[in-house]
Scaffold this active site. Sequence first.
Site, PDB file in Angstrom:
ATOM      1  N   GLU A 271       0.724  -1.257  -0.089  1.00  0.00           N
ATOM      2  CA  GLU A 271       0.089  -0.063  -0.125  1.00  0.00           C
ATOM      3  C   GLU A 271       0.791   1.251   0.013  1.00  0.00           C
ATOM      4  O   GLU A 271       0.316   2.167   0.593  1.00  0.00           O
ATOM      5  CB  GLU A 271      -0.869   0.265   1.461  1.00  0.00           C
ATOM      6  CG  GLU A 271      -2.563  -0.295   0.928  1.00  0.00           C
ATOM      7  CD  GLU A 271      -3.192   0.111   2.053  1.00  0.00           C
ATOM      8  OE1 GLU A 271      -3.198  -0.917   2.917  1.00  0.00           O
ATOM      9  OE2 GLU A 271      -4.265   0.892   1.923  1.00  0.00           O
TER      10      GLU A 271
ATOM     11  N   THR B 135      -0.054   2.598  -8.175  1.00  0.00           N
ATOM     12  CA  THR B 135      -0.887   3.923  -8.623  1.00  0.00           C
ATOM     13  C   THR B 135       0.223   4.782  -9.619  1.00  0.00           C
ATOM     14  O   THR B 135      -0.330   4.917 -10.801  1.00  0.00           O
ATOM     15  CB  THR B 135      -1.214   4.734  -7.297  1.00  0.00           C
ATOM     16  OG1 THR B 135      -1.848   3.926  -6.296  1.00  0.00           O
ATOM     17  CG2 THR B 135      -2.043   6.073  -7.929  1.00  0.00           C
TER      18      THR B 135
ATOM     19  N   ARG C  18      -8.519   0.208  -5.237  1.00  0.00           N
ATOM     20  CA  ARG C  18      -7.325  -0.324  -4.280  1.00  0.00           C
ATOM     21  C   ARG C  18      -7.291  -1.746  -5.040  1.00  0.00           C
ATOM     22  O   ARG C  18      -8.681  -2.434  -4.762  1.00  0.00           O
ATOM     23  CB  ARG C  18      -7.678  -0.276  -2.939  1.00  0.00           C
ATOM     24  CG  ARG C  18      -6.888  -1.044  -2.046  1.00  0.00           C
ATOM     25  CD  ARG C  18      -5.380  -0.587  -1.882  1.00  0.00           C
ATOM     26  NE  ARG C  18      -4.621  -1.929  -1.151  1.00  0.00           N
ATOM     27  CZ  ARG C  18      -3.471  -2.081  -1.381  1.00  0.00           C
ATOM     28  NH1 ARG C  18      -2.849  -1.478  -2.563  1.00  0.00           N
ATOM     29  NH2 ARG C  18      -2.584  -2.919  -0.780  1.00  0.00           N
TER      30      ARG C  18
ATOM     31  N   ASP D 184       6.133  -3.797 -11.806  1.00  0.00           N
ATOM     32  CA  ASP D 184       5.416  -3.234 -10.288  1.00  0.00           C
ATOM     33  C   ASP D 184       5.183  -4.761  -9.746  1.00  0.00           C
ATOM     34  O   ASP D 184       5.074  -5.712 -10.327  1.00  0.00           O
ATOM     35  CB  ASP D 184       3.811  -2.751 -10.806  1.00  0.00           C
ATOM     36  CG  ASP D 184       3.480  -2.479  -9.764  1.00  0.00           C
ATOM     37  OD1 ASP D 184       3.929  -2.222  -8.557  1.00  0.00           O
ATOM     38  OD2 ASP D 184       1.954  -2.606  -9.853  1.00  0.00           O
TER      39      ASP D 184
ATOM     40  N   GLN E   3       3.539  -6.876  -0.120  1.00  0.00           N
ATOM     41  CA  GLN E   3       3.272  -7.427   1.203  1.00  0.00           C
ATOM     42  C   GLN E   3       4.652  -8.518   1.498  1.00  0.00           C
ATOM     43  O   GLN E   3       4.927  -8.875   0.552  1.00  0.00           O
ATOM     44  CB  GLN E   3       2.054  -8.386   1.387  1.00  0.00           C
ATOM     45  CG  GLN E   3       0.638  -7.299   1.569  1.00  0.00           C
ATOM     46  CD  GLN E   3       0.305  -6.653   0.419  1.00  0.00           C
ATOM     47  OE1 GLN E   3       0.630  -7.041  -0.727  1.00  0.00           O
ATOM     48  NE2 GLN E   3      -0.127  -5.558   0.685  1.00  0.00           N
TER      49      GLN E   3
END
Lengths: 320, 384
Positions: free
Chosen positions: B49, B54, B191, B219, B223
Amino acid sequence: MKPLSSRCHMKAQWTIPVVCLHSLYIAILVGVTAAVHHIEFRFDELKDLWRGILVSVVSIAVWVTAYILNEIYDNISWIEVASRFLLLVVASILVVAFFSISSSQPLLSQISLRRRESREFRTMSQALGIPDSGVLAESEPISRIDPNEPLDKLLLNKRFRQSFMAFADSCLAGESVHFFDEVYELSKIPEDDCVKRIYMARHIIEKYIVAGAAMEVNISHRSRQEILSTSNLTRPDLFHNALNEIIQLMRTNLARDYWSSMFFLKFQEDSNVRSNEYELEQITGWNFSPRLSSVHGTDDPFHQDHLLKSSGCSNDTTNL
Amino acid sequence: MGLLCSRNRRYNDADAEESAQTAEIERRIELETKAEKHIQKLLLLGAGESGKSTIFKQIKLLFQTGFDEAELKSYLPVIHANVYQTIKLLHDGSKEFAQNDVDSSKYVISNENKEIGEKLSEIGGRLDYPYLTKELAQEIENLWKDPAIQETYARGSELQIPDCTDYFMENLQRLSDTNYVPTKEDVLYARVRTSGVVEIQFSPVGESKKSGEVYRLFDVGGQRNERRKWIHLFEGVSAVIFCAAISEYDQTLFEDENRNRMTETKELFEWILKQPCFEKTSFMLFLNKFDIFEKKILKVPLNVCEWFKDYQPVSTGKQEIEHAYEFVKKKFEESYFQSTAPDRVDRVFKIYRTTALDQKVVKKTFKLVDETLRRRNLFEAGLL
C-alpha cells in the site's frame, strides 16, 4: 561366570526381573501398535512402530544370548570376552544413535520425514488418497467455460484451474491458485475422516499460512491469526476467510490479466480442437497480457512446486 | 565431370541458403539483444500500500495508450468491492470498539441504521457482491453518515481502512448509476492488492519526441509474502523507484498488525540498499501520499512512530507540514547513507515528494527521473 569385579556382576535373581521389565515394555508396545493398527496412517507410522519393536526385540535377544552363553560356557574365556565386547558395542551404538538423533530433532519426526521423502507422492492430496486429485486424466470432460461466471465457480473446473495455475505461476503469483487447489482438495475429504482432515489442514498451514512459509499467501493478519490460533483443525470453515480473501485477490488482480493472456487463448483452443495440438505453436508468440515476459528465475519457487503441469503448459512458460 | 560440377553447385546453393539463413537469424538476435540492452529496467519497490501500482497506472496513462473503455469497465467490480469491503470493515470495527472501548457509547450505531449495518456487513463477507443499486448506495451512504461510523473512521488507522474510502463514499451516487463507467480518476483510486509481477514498456516521449529512452517498468506486490519474488527481478536494474507512504506512520501492516508500517519501510529500504545487485543502481525515493500526510500531520503527531520519536513539532499550519516533511526526508537520507557502503556512494540517490494520484506531479517527477537517468548514462559512456 567369572565376574570381572564383584561389583559389576548381577546375580540371576536381579537379571531375570530386568529382562522381564524389558519384555513387558515390548509387550506394551506390541499392544499399543495392535490397538492403533486399524487407523490408516499414510506415512507408515505403523511400520515405524513395528520396526521399533523389532529393534528392541533384537537388542534384548542379543543381550540374553550373550548372557546365557556366558552362564553356560563360563570356562571358555574367548566367548566371555567376545560376548562382553558385543554387549558393549551394541549398547554404545544405541546410546550414540539415540542421543545424537534426539538432541538434533525429535526421533519421531525424523523417521516420518524420511518416510515422506522416500515416497513418490507429488501432492499431499495424492498422499492422502483424495479421489480425483493430481494429474489430469485424458478422459477429463471438455466443457466450454463462460468468462462471465464468477472466478471461484470457474476454478472448480479442473482443466480451467490448471490453465489458470500455469498462468499465475508464470507471473510469480501461483501460490494463491495452489492454495485454492489444496483447500478444495481438503473440502473433498468427508467430515468424519478426522485424521485425514488434520493431516491435510496441517499441511496447508505449514505450506501457505505460517509467516515465512515456502508458498505463503497474501492474506490479512486477522485471517492468519484466526487459522493459527484455532483449536480445532477439522473445522470445515477453517480456511473460509482466508480463501475469500485469496479469491478476491485473484479476481481483482490476476483474472483481468488472465483473459488477455496466452494461457487463456491456449485453453480455449484446447477445448475447441484437442486433436491437432501442434497448430497452437504458431500463436505462442503473442501475448497481450502485461504480465511477465522476460523474467524467468531458475530458482523460482513456483516452478519447482508446479508439479501439476498439464499438457504443454510448460511449453508456454518458456516460449513466452 | 559436368555432372559432378552441377551436383557440387547444388550443394553449394543449399549451403549458401543455409548460411544466409543462419546469418539472418544471428543478425536478428543481435538486433534484439541490442534493443534489449537499450531498454532500461526500472523497478517499483516498497512495502504494501505504498502506491507502487498507482504510479504504475499513471505511467500507463501518461506514456502509453491509457485505459480503453473495456479496461475502465473491468475496474467496476473492483470499485464496488472496495465500497462493500470498506463499509463492512467500518461496521465491524465500530461494533468492536463499542464492546471494548472505555468511551464505548460513541461507537454504538443508531437504531435506524443497525439493521442496514448488519445487512451490509453480511454482504461484505460474501464472495459475490450484488450490483450496487441506487437503494444499496443510499443505505451505504446513510450508514457512512452515522456518527458512530464517522467516529470509527476517525480511528481508521487501527482498522486497515483503505485510503480510497473518502473518495468512493462521496461519489456513491455516481458509482451506483446504471450506466456508470469508471473514470480515469476512479481507476487511480481503486485499491487492488497486487500479487506477483506486472510490467510495461514505455518511452517518455513528450511533445518534442526527443528523449527516445525506452524503459521497462516492473510493478510488484509489497506484502511480506510477495517480497521473496522480487529477487527474480534484481539483475540488470538501471533504477529502483522506492515508494514510501509517509502518511502511514501511525498504521500497522496489513499482514502483521503488531508492526508499524514506517518501521517496516525503513528496514525494507535498508535491505534493498544493501543488495549486492544494486551496487550501481540509481535510487529514486518517492516520499508518497503527501496529500494524506499534510492532513494527518496536523491531527496525529509524527512522534507516535518509533522511528520518529525524537521529533519536536515547532509550529502550526503550513510551516509545521514543511517541518515534519523535512524531518522525514532527513531520516530517510540518514538511513540511505548508513546503509550505503563507501564504495557505492557514487550511485545516484534522489528524493522526490509525490502524490501518486496527482497526474501533474507524477509527470513532472518522471521527467526529472528520465533526465537524471539519461545524464547518468552519458556519464557512464564517458561523454560527460
